[in-house]
Design an enzyme around this catalytic site. Structure first.
Site, short mmCIF file in Angstrom:
data_model
loop_
_atom_site.label_atom_id
_atom_site.label_comp_id
_atom_site.label_asym_id
_atom_site.label_seq_id
_atom_site.Cartn_x
_atom_site.Cartn_y
_atom_site.Cartn_z
N HIS A 54 0.80 -1.22 0.00
CA HIS A 54 0.00 0.00 0.00
C HIS A 54 0.84 1.28 0.00
CE1 HIS A 54 -3.47 -2.45 0.12
NE2 HIS A 54 -3.59 -2.62 1.42
N HIS A 123 -10.20 1.27 0.23
CA HIS A 123 -10.05 0.16 1.18
C HIS A 123 -11.18 0.12 2.21
CE1 HIS A 123 -7.95 -2.91 3.49
NE2 HIS A 123 -6.97 -2.93 2.60
N GLU A 260 -11.40 -4.38 -3.21
CA GLU A 260 -10.47 -3.32 -3.63
C GLU A 260 -10.24 -3.43 -5.13
OE1 GLU A 260 -6.99 -3.68 -0.80
OE2 GLU A 260 -8.36 -5.11 0.07
C1 GLA Z 1 -5.02 -5.49 1.81
C2 GLA Z 1 -4.08 -6.62 1.81
C3 GLA Z 1 -4.25 -7.41 3.06
C4 GLA Z 1 -4.06 -6.53 4.27
C5 GLA Z 1 -4.98 -5.35 4.21
C6 GLA Z 1 -4.73 -4.38 5.33
O1 GLA Z 1 -6.30 -5.91 1.65
O2 GLA Z 1 -4.22 -7.44 0.68
O3 GLA Z 1 -3.33 -8.46 3.08
O4 GLA Z 1 -2.74 -6.07 4.32
O5 GLA Z 1 -4.84 -4.69 2.98
O6 GLA Z 1 -4.82 -4.96 6.60
#
Ligand code: GLA
Length: 296
Positions: A54, A123, A260
């Site tokens: 991220h 998210h 997402e």
């Molecule tokens: C995304 C990632 C997950 C996790 C979340 C945050 O969805 O794919 O593995 O890191 O973000 O907790």
């Protein structure tokens, strides 16, 4: 129906879960935080085991974006300087949220002054039984996806684009999320449940259906459409009860799910995935809609 905090400070300081955030500059994972662009190698912060997640330690989700009111919504802007978290180029990003009926439309755009990579998403965590309800496992999911991108044990795609048919990843028909989430399957073991990128059917760049969640308990429905090539279905496996929302109830494992919309994880290192490169003079553009409804 959306998980979150009840004050801005918690959003800015508790960065582990990305509640409602726009992760960037590159949402999802980049293997070893490394990529090459025009013959130059770039290193990003490693904030998820051996990988960058991220956008790195101080990615876009840690910033309070500037906001401007627009017709039926709000436009958020963030300027990420050249070299921010190791990414090249000054990147100016906008996300416009507008409401029409029961549809929230998110329109992303961005420009850069040097070649860079970009992948933006939203998210938000949903629990159609209501924020603070204990589990999403009873909700039914449909994904408009015949394929997904399997991962290694650190959740980096292997490069394979695999058929979902005959696997616990087949959500082509509405299926209760809890039915197969703990099945004996290496992909599910690596991620502790669903946390995978699915290939959205149809032509990237056109707004088309990607996912639908139905909550039999309430009859509530969430429909997701996107112009993006992929969608990460994350079942909230890493929620651990440490975060609390407006209802006061702790957000426990699998008490919220994320859909997402995105380019595939680690695309800068995977030649067969759609490109995430953005060049000066071009505009990154992406649209995702979340529509709420009721079906009885
Ligand atoms: C995304 C990632 C997950 C996790 C979340 C945050 O969805 O794919 O593995 O890191 O973000 O907790």
């Amino acid at each position: 129906m959306v998980l979150g905090y009840n004050n801005l400070g918690d959003y800015l300081h508790n960065q582990e879960f990305y509640f409602g955030a726009v992760p960037g500059r590159y949402a999802n994972r980049i293997a070893h935080g490394k990529f090459m662009l025009d013959g130059k190698s770039y290193q990003l912060p490693l904030n998820n085991g051996p990988n960058s997640l991220h956008g790195g330690t101080n990615g876009f989700a840690t910033h309070n974006w500037s906001a401007k009111e627009i017709a039926n919504g709000v436009e958020f802007t963030l300027v990420s300087p050249d070299g921010d978290q190791g990414y090249p180029g000054t990147l100016t990003a906008h996300v416009r949220y507008t409401l029409a009926g029961a549809t929230v439309r998110m329109e992303y755009s961005a420009t850069t002054d040097k070649p860079t990579v970009i992948n933006l998403t939203n998210h938000a965590y949903f629990n159609l039984s209501g924020e603070g309800s204990p589990s999403i496992l009873g909700e039914k999911l449909t994904l408009d996806a015949d394929q997904y991108t399997p991962v290694d044990s650190t959740l980096i795609p292997t490069g394979q684009i695999a058929a979902v048919a005959g696997t616990p990843f087949d959500f082509t028909h509405a299926t209760t999320i809890g039915d197969r989430i703990d099945a004996a399957n290496d992909q599910l073991k690596f991620a502790g449940g669903y946390d995978h990128n699915f290939v959205v059917r149809g032509t990237p760049g056109t707004l088309r259906p990607a996912a639908k969640v139905y909550d039999p308990a309430s009859g509530r429905v969430l429909s997701v459409a996107t112009t993006e090539p992929g969608i990460q279905f994350y079942a909230g496996n890493f929620l651990d009860g440490s975060a609390k929302g407006p209802s006061g109830g702790p957000y426990v494992k699998r008490s919220g799910l994320c859909l997402e919309t995105q380019h595939y994880p680690d695309s800068p290192n995977q030649a067969n995935f759609p490109s995430t490169e953005l060049k000066p003079g071009h505009t990154y553009h992406s649209v995702t809609t979340f529509t709420m409804g009721v079906e009885k």
